[in-house]
Motif scaffolding. Structure first.
Motif, PDB file in Angstrom:
ATOM      1  N   UNK A 127      45.262  66.886  55.686  1.00  0.00           N
ATOM      2  CA  UNK A 127      44.048  66.075  55.849  1.00  0.00           C
ATOM      3  C   UNK A 127      43.812  65.620  57.285  1.00  0.00           C
ATOM      4  N   UNK A 128      44.892  65.369  58.030  1.00  0.00           N
ATOM      5  CA  UNK A 128      44.724  64.918  59.419  1.00  0.00           C
ATOM      6  C   UNK A 128      44.137  66.048  60.257  1.00  0.00           C
ATOM      7  N   UNK A 129      44.691  67.246  60.076  1.00  0.00           N
ATOM      8  CA  UNK A 129      44.154  68.421  60.788  1.00  0.00           C
ATOM      9  C   UNK A 129      42.712  68.653  60.371  1.00  0.00           C
ATOM     10  N   UNK A 130      42.447  68.467  59.064  1.00  0.00           N
ATOM     11  CA  UNK A 130      41.083  68.694  58.550  1.00  0.00           C
ATOM     12  C   UNK A 130      40.090  67.731  59.197  1.00  0.00           C
ATOM     13  N   UNK A 131      40.492  66.483  59.431  1.00  0.00           N
ATOM     14  CA  UNK A 131      39.604  65.514  60.088  1.00  0.00           C
ATOM     15  C   UNK A 131      39.228  66.007  61.483  1.00  0.00           C
ATOM     16  N   UNK A 132      40.211  66.462  62.249  1.00  0.00           N
ATOM     17  CA  UNK A 132      39.909  66.899  63.623  1.00  0.00           C
ATOM     18  C   UNK A 132      39.103  68.198  63.621  1.00  0.00           C
ATOM     19  N   UNK A 176      33.459  64.084  56.366  1.00  0.00           N
ATOM     20  CA  UNK A 176      34.851  63.595  56.329  1.00  0.00           C
ATOM     21  C   UNK A 176      35.229  63.078  54.937  1.00  0.00           C
ATOM     22  N   UNK A 177      34.252  62.541  54.222  1.00  0.00           N
ATOM     23  CA  UNK A 177      34.549  61.983  52.894  1.00  0.00           C
ATOM     24  C   UNK A 177      34.920  63.069  51.893  1.00  0.00           C
ATOM     25  N   UNK A 178      34.561  64.314  52.221  1.00  0.00           N
ATOM     26  CA  UNK A 178      34.859  65.435  51.306  1.00  0.00           C
ATOM     27  C   UNK A 178      36.314  65.882  51.407  1.00  0.00           C
ATOM     28  N   UNK A 179      36.982  65.468  52.481  1.00  0.00           N
ATOM     29  CA  UNK A 179      38.336  65.996  52.732  1.00  0.00           C
ATOM     30  C   UNK A 179      39.326  65.422  51.723  1.00  0.00           C
ATOM     31  N   UNK A 180      40.051  66.309  51.077  1.00  0.00           N
ATOM     32  CA  UNK A 180      41.115  65.892  50.146  1.00  0.00           C
ATOM     33  C   UNK A 180      42.208  65.192  50.973  1.00  0.00           C
ATOM     34  N   UNK A 181      42.558  63.964  50.551  1.00  0.00           N
ATOM     35  CA  UNK A 181      43.586  63.267  51.311  1.00  0.00           C
ATOM     36  C   UNK A 181      43.024  62.221  52.258  1.00  0.00           C
TER      37      UNK A 181
END
Ligand code: AHG
Ligand code: MN
Ligand code: MN
Ligand code: MN
Length: 281
Positions: free
Chosen positions: A7-12, A58-63
């Motif tokens: 999830x952290x990588x997904x945010x960036x 960002x709200x769609x990201x699992x985690x």
């Protein structure tokens, strides 16, 4: 959103991928709305639009469990996982004058409001002549150029040991005597670089070494910058790049936020200048 991504990588990834969209959306959104955000900032159409865009993605990201931003009064519960705190457009008053702006993101392993000690990663995008990004996560921050929404690494970001630039916000008559005396010393040693967008000014400090700050003012005893959305994330990046941060007494990461939009006097940069400032105040 795929469930096997970190999830952290997904945010960036999301923040980098929307950067071209944000840049392209700025020209038509320079109008001032008659709304204010919860800290009393006049909002530009771009502020609200960038916040909506980033919140949706960002709200769609699992985690990712919480979304909060400078432009929203309360924390949005979006599931389970990390809390993301954003300044969707930092320095948005620079939009009229076409000066640089940025997006600031902090990822907290804890429900908001909390302290910078809960940060697990932080970073920023700088919309300058080119679009750059810095990401700090578990140690050495890394720099990127963003082209077509993809990140090209430009290697580690380390604060230069020889400081060169300084920049402090607020009107000089509103500074405390102690801070004014400190700046009188600093201005004999460093070059003034202040552009009205924290991210752009901090990028200069990360590149050339020095100190950036927004002090307590007579009219703003806690300064102007917001702890969870601006000061703590940028302190995390600068400290991991080998620098230091302070509110005048302690690292910005040690301040326990009791309110989501809490402000704090904010200083980041080379350790020697931060230590001298704490001595002076
Ligand atoms: P924002 O546009 O997100 O509200 O942030 C503006 C902040 C920060 O970016 C900058 O360092 C500071 O305001 C500049 O304040 P002054 O205009 O008082 O210099
Ligand atoms: Mn604002
Ligand atoms: Mn800001
Ligand atoms: Mn902002």
């Amino acid at each position: 959103m795929a469930t096997d991504t970190d999830p952290i990588e997904a945010v960036f990834e999301v923040v980098a991928s929307v950067a071209p969209e944000i840049r392209a959306g700025l020209p038509g959104r320079r109008t001032t709305l008659d709304s204010e955000n919860v800290t009393g900032d006049t909002q530009l159409a771009a502020d609200v639009w960038a916040d909506e865009l980033l919140s949706d993605r960002l709200s769609e990201i699992e985690g990712i469990g919480e979304y909060a931003s400078e432009e929203r009064e309360t924390v949005a519960d979006v599931g389970d996982g990390y809390a993301v705190a954003l300044d969707p457009l930092d320095g948005s008053s620079n939009l009229r004058s076409n000066n640089p702006m940025g997006t600031v993101v902090g990822i907290y392993d804890g429900s908001l409001p909390t302290s910078g000690q809960d940060l697990v990663a932080a970073g920023f995008v700088l919309y300058g002549p080119i679009t750059t990004m810095v990401i700090a996560r578990e140690g050495q921050p890394e720099g990127y150029v963003i082209e077509d929404g993809t990140r090209q690494s430009t290697g580690p970001v380390t604060l230069p040991t020889d400081p060169t630039v300084y920049g402090f916000g607020g009107r000089v008559p509103e500074w405390s005597d102690a801070f004014g005396a400190y700046v009188s010393e600093v201005q004999d040693e460093l070059k003034l670089r202040y552009g009205g967008a924290m991210i752009a000014d901090v990028s200069q400090v990360l590149t050339y070494g020095g100190i950036f700050g927004y002090p307590a003012l007579a009219s703003r005893p806690n300064g102007k910058l917001r702890l969870l959305f601006e000061s703590a994330p940028i302190a995390y990046v600068v400290e991991q790049a080998g620098g230091a941060s302070t509110d005048g007494e302690q690292s910005l990461l040690d301040i326990e936020a009791t309110a989501l939009h809490q402000r704090t006097p904010t200083f980041v940069g080379n350790e020697s200048y931060i230590a001298r400032l704490e001595e002076a105040l």
